[in-house]
Design an enzyme around this catalytic site. Structure first.
Site, mmCIF file in Angstrom:
data_model
loop_
_atom_site.group_PDB
_atom_site.id
_atom_site.type_symbol
_atom_site.label_atom_id
_atom_site.label_comp_id
_atom_site.label_asym_id
_atom_site.label_seq_id
_atom_site.Cartn_x
_atom_site.Cartn_y
_atom_site.Cartn_z
ATOM 1 N N GLU A 99 0.840 -1.200 0.000
ATOM 2 C CA GLU A 99 0.000 0.000 0.000
ATOM 3 C C GLU A 99 0.879 1.255 0.000
ATOM 4 O O GLU A 99 0.500 2.295 -0.522
ATOM 5 C CB GLU A 99 -0.940 0.011 1.227
ATOM 6 C CG GLU A 99 -2.154 0.905 1.042
ATOM 7 C CD GLU A 99 -3.231 0.700 2.098
ATOM 8 O OE1 GLU A 99 -4.384 0.446 1.732
ATOM 9 O OE2 GLU A 99 -2.915 0.791 3.307
ATOM 10 N N HIS A 113 7.632 -27.029 2.043
ATOM 11 C CA HIS A 113 6.915 -28.165 1.463
ATOM 12 C C HIS A 113 5.738 -27.702 0.617
ATOM 13 O O HIS A 113 4.796 -28.459 0.390
ATOM 14 C CB HIS A 113 6.452 -29.101 2.571
ATOM 15 C CG HIS A 113 7.619 -29.721 3.277
ATOM 16 N ND1 HIS A 113 8.193 -30.909 2.892
ATOM 17 C CD2 HIS A 113 8.364 -29.260 4.317
ATOM 18 C CE1 HIS A 113 9.216 -31.180 3.684
ATOM 19 N NE2 HIS A 113 9.352 -30.188 4.550
ATOM 20 N N LYS A 150 -12.958 1.959 -3.614
ATOM 21 C CA LYS A 150 -14.068 2.317 -2.710
ATOM 22 C C LYS A 150 -15.164 3.047 -3.493
ATOM 23 O O LYS A 150 -16.343 2.794 -3.325
ATOM 24 C CB LYS A 150 -13.566 3.230 -1.584
ATOM 25 C CG LYS A 150 -12.800 2.518 -0.485
ATOM 26 C CD LYS A 150 -12.478 3.520 0.618
ATOM 27 C CE LYS A 150 -11.430 2.990 1.572
ATOM 28 N NZ LYS A 150 -10.900 4.012 2.471
HETATM 29 O O1 LIG Z 1 -8.939 2.761 9.722
HETATM 30 P P1 LIG Z 1 -9.776 3.082 8.546
HETATM 31 O O2 LIG Z 1 -9.887 4.559 8.310
HETATM 32 O O3 LIG Z 1 -11.134 2.434 8.648
HETATM 33 O O4 LIG Z 1 -9.081 2.517 7.261
HETATM 34 C C1 LIG Z 1 -8.817 1.158 7.114
HETATM 35 C C2 LIG Z 1 -7.821 0.914 6.035
HETATM 36 O O5 LIG Z 1 -8.286 1.486 4.820
HETATM 37 C C3 LIG Z 1 -7.208 2.114 4.144
HETATM 38 O O6 LIG Z 1 -7.347 3.472 4.308
HETATM 39 C C4 LIG Z 1 -7.212 1.832 2.697
HETATM 40 O O7 LIG Z 1 -7.223 0.455 2.468
HETATM 41 C C5 LIG Z 1 -5.971 1.596 4.859
HETATM 42 O O8 LIG Z 1 -4.878 2.407 4.645
HETATM 43 C C6 LIG Z 1 -6.471 1.544 6.246
HETATM 44 O O9 LIG Z 1 -5.634 0.790 7.069
#
Ligand SMILES: O=P(O)(O)OC[C@H]1O[C@](O)(CO)[C@@H](O)[C@@H]1O
Length: 531
Positions: free
Chosen positions: A329, A358, A460
């Protein structure tokens, strides 16, 4: 003058081992990058880049806006050395949070803080995703001792089958389960949906949500507002300047440590000590810089080799998953900081070294040469696993590690090794800090912002569009009229019926009142109606 990597020459390799070996006595950690293809010319060529990288890290630690896309400071290093924070109020706030977490953990474990029914808490249900779930999972799997602290259960996504199983397992104990909802932003859908499910089931089983619920989030986030309004049991701060994937030394990792009775202060001290060791502006004497340089050379500065993490300690089984987020990330970026398209990143995978031998180590030795291995071992063994005859399990484990390491070198494959004298909370803190700094330095070498995640945001947004489309689709079909995918597409104005097919396949597999005719293998033949 450092000799070049030469897997066929044992003497040269031994000399490289001695020349490159990094060791720190107090932490009891060795790092060996001698089996990575890094040579003197690379060290010389990288020196100017490292000067800039060290300066950038110093600026970051000094409070610069190191994440310009989000206009944020990047302060996870302050969490373990609070006096480094840019102002006294932040230092005091960090210290106060650690003390609050310690006190809370102690009170829950000694029973002075009970559930609303007067019974001691029996379990923890942890609801968080990404860094808000992986860090806690690592802490618990790595540090919990048998019979110590509370058992942990996780909602780390919205799989209804996963939630169903977890809630069924907790069923009779839901009224004494501490529920911790973790979301830095406080607006991530997954923990929100998990929270709703947990609250509904807990209340149905006689629990009292407010007396059992804890929030870990940024002050005044959506989640924080819910927790304030609902008078939840506790709220812990997840500071604005801490990113999800580097939040393990905040409440996100410290609270689980406290609730499993682990050495939270030792964990912080290990991280702080490694931070000090990796602040050194000298490539050969800075283990994080050595790692970043070795990664850079192995993957030609373009991530052309995957990082295979082989920990020879079961407690570190989750570590590769943890590193997947930290590394991928942070480094997996389309653009560099100048806006050029670079498609950077390093892919990470791995489970447990001796077990993986293995499974897929066959390919590592003989197949496509597109990786480097990171061996992690711990030397001290528990005293209750005695020799049986002349067979000592730890000797076999060591033999297997060395055997795989040799076999890889014979095949010309690259590896680096981290050896811990002992595996404990301090070592885990140090290990995490080592990788955090290596990722930060590597990001500087390849000039990407390690602290944003625009790709995740894209996913998202696309998911939100699908959910909105489902709403429109269901509204359309609510009139009971039968329609083909083509008719649905025309009515809804989508550019293809594919998303509609996916949504309907899901809806029809569940008792949502949909009727379908035609052949699922021939989408054009199908008609859908709500009955
Ligand atoms: O803690 P939040 O804001 O719910 O985000 C959860 C996760 O989503 C992200 O923002 C994106 O995957 C991560 O960096 C983070 O750990």
């Amino acid at each position: 003058m450092l000799a070049n990597f030469d897997g066929s020459n044992a003497q040269i390799q031994w000399q490289r081992f001695c020349d490159l070996l990094w060791y720190e006595r107090d932490l009891g950690i060795w790092l060996d990058v001698s089996r990575m293809a890094i040579g003197q010319a690379d060290l010389d060529a990288l020196a100017p880049r490292f000067e800039l990288a060290f300066a950038a890290m110093a600026a970051l630690e000094g409070g610069a806006i190191a994440n310009p896309d989000e206009q944020r400071q990047v302060g996870h290093y302050w969490l373990r050395t609070p006096e480094l924070a840019p102002d006294a109020a932040t230092t005091a706030h960090i210290n106060a949070e650690v003390e609050r977490i310690e006190t809370f953990g102690r009170e829950v474990l000694d029973g002075s803080l009970c559930a609303a029914n007067g019974q001691p808490f029996t379990d923890v249900l942890w609801i968080g995703i990404g860094g808000s779930g992986l860090g806690p999972l690592l802490m618990v799997r790595a540090l919990q001792e048998e019979g110590q602290g509370l058992p942990f259960h996780f909602f780390d996504n919205v799989d209804p089958a996963g939630m169903s199983r977890t809630l069924a397992g907790l069923d009779g104990r839901l009224a004494t389960t501490l529920v911790v909802v973790v979301s830095k932003s406080g607006g991530t859908p997954e923990p929100h949906i998990g929270m709703e499910q947990a609250q509904a089931r807990l209340e149905a089983r006689g629990g009292q949500w407010a007396a059992q619920a804890v929030a870990v989030t940024m002050i005044d986030s959506k989640l924080d507002q819910v927790a304030v309004a609902g008078q939840w049991l506790r709220r812990f701060d997840m500071f604005d300047w801490v990113g999800g994937r580097t939040s393990i030394t905040s409440a996100v990792g410290l609270l689980p440590a406290a609730l499993v009775g682990a050495d939270l202060r030792g964990f912080l001290a290990g991280a702080a000590r490694m931070d000090a060791l990796t602040r050194v502006s000298d490539l050969l004497h800075n283990p994080a810089a050595l790692m970043a340089a070795a990664w850079f050379v192995a993957g030609h500065g373009q991530g052309k080799r995957d990082m295979v993490v082989l920990p020879y300690r079961d407690r570190l089984e989750v570590f590769s998953r943890y590193l997947q987020q930290l590394v991928m990330e942070s480094l997996g970026k389309k653009h560099d900081r100048g806006g050029e398209v670079v498609h950077q990143g390093i892919a990470v995978y791995g489970n447990k070294g001796s077990t993986d031998q293995h499974a897929y180590v066959q390919q590592l030795r003989d197949g496509i040469d597109n990786f480097f291995v990171t061996f992690i071992e711990a030397l001290e063994e528990p005293s209750d696993i005695p020799p049986i005859g002349d067979e000592i399990p730890g000797d076999f484990l060591d033999g297997f590690l060395q055997g795989t390491r040799s076999a890889l070198m014979e095949g010309g494959r690259q590896s680096l090794s981290i050896t811990l004298r002992r595996f404990d909370a301090t070592a885990l803190g140090a290990l995490i800090a080592l990788f955090e700094r290596a990722v930060g330095l590597y990001a500087e070498l390849v000039n990407v912002n390690a602290y944003d995640q625009p790709g995740v945001e894209a996913g998202k947004k696309a998911a939100a569009l699908i959910l909105a489309l489902q709403e429109r689709l269901e509204a359309l079909l609510s009139d009971g009229q039968e329609r083909s995918l083509q008719e649905l597409q025309q009515a809804l104005g989508t550019d293809s019926p594919e998303s509609l097919f996916w949504i309907l396949r899901h809806l029809c597999a569940n008792p949502r009142g949909y009727q379908v005719t035609g052949d699922w293998g021939a989408p054009a033949s199908m008609k859908f109606a709500k009955v």
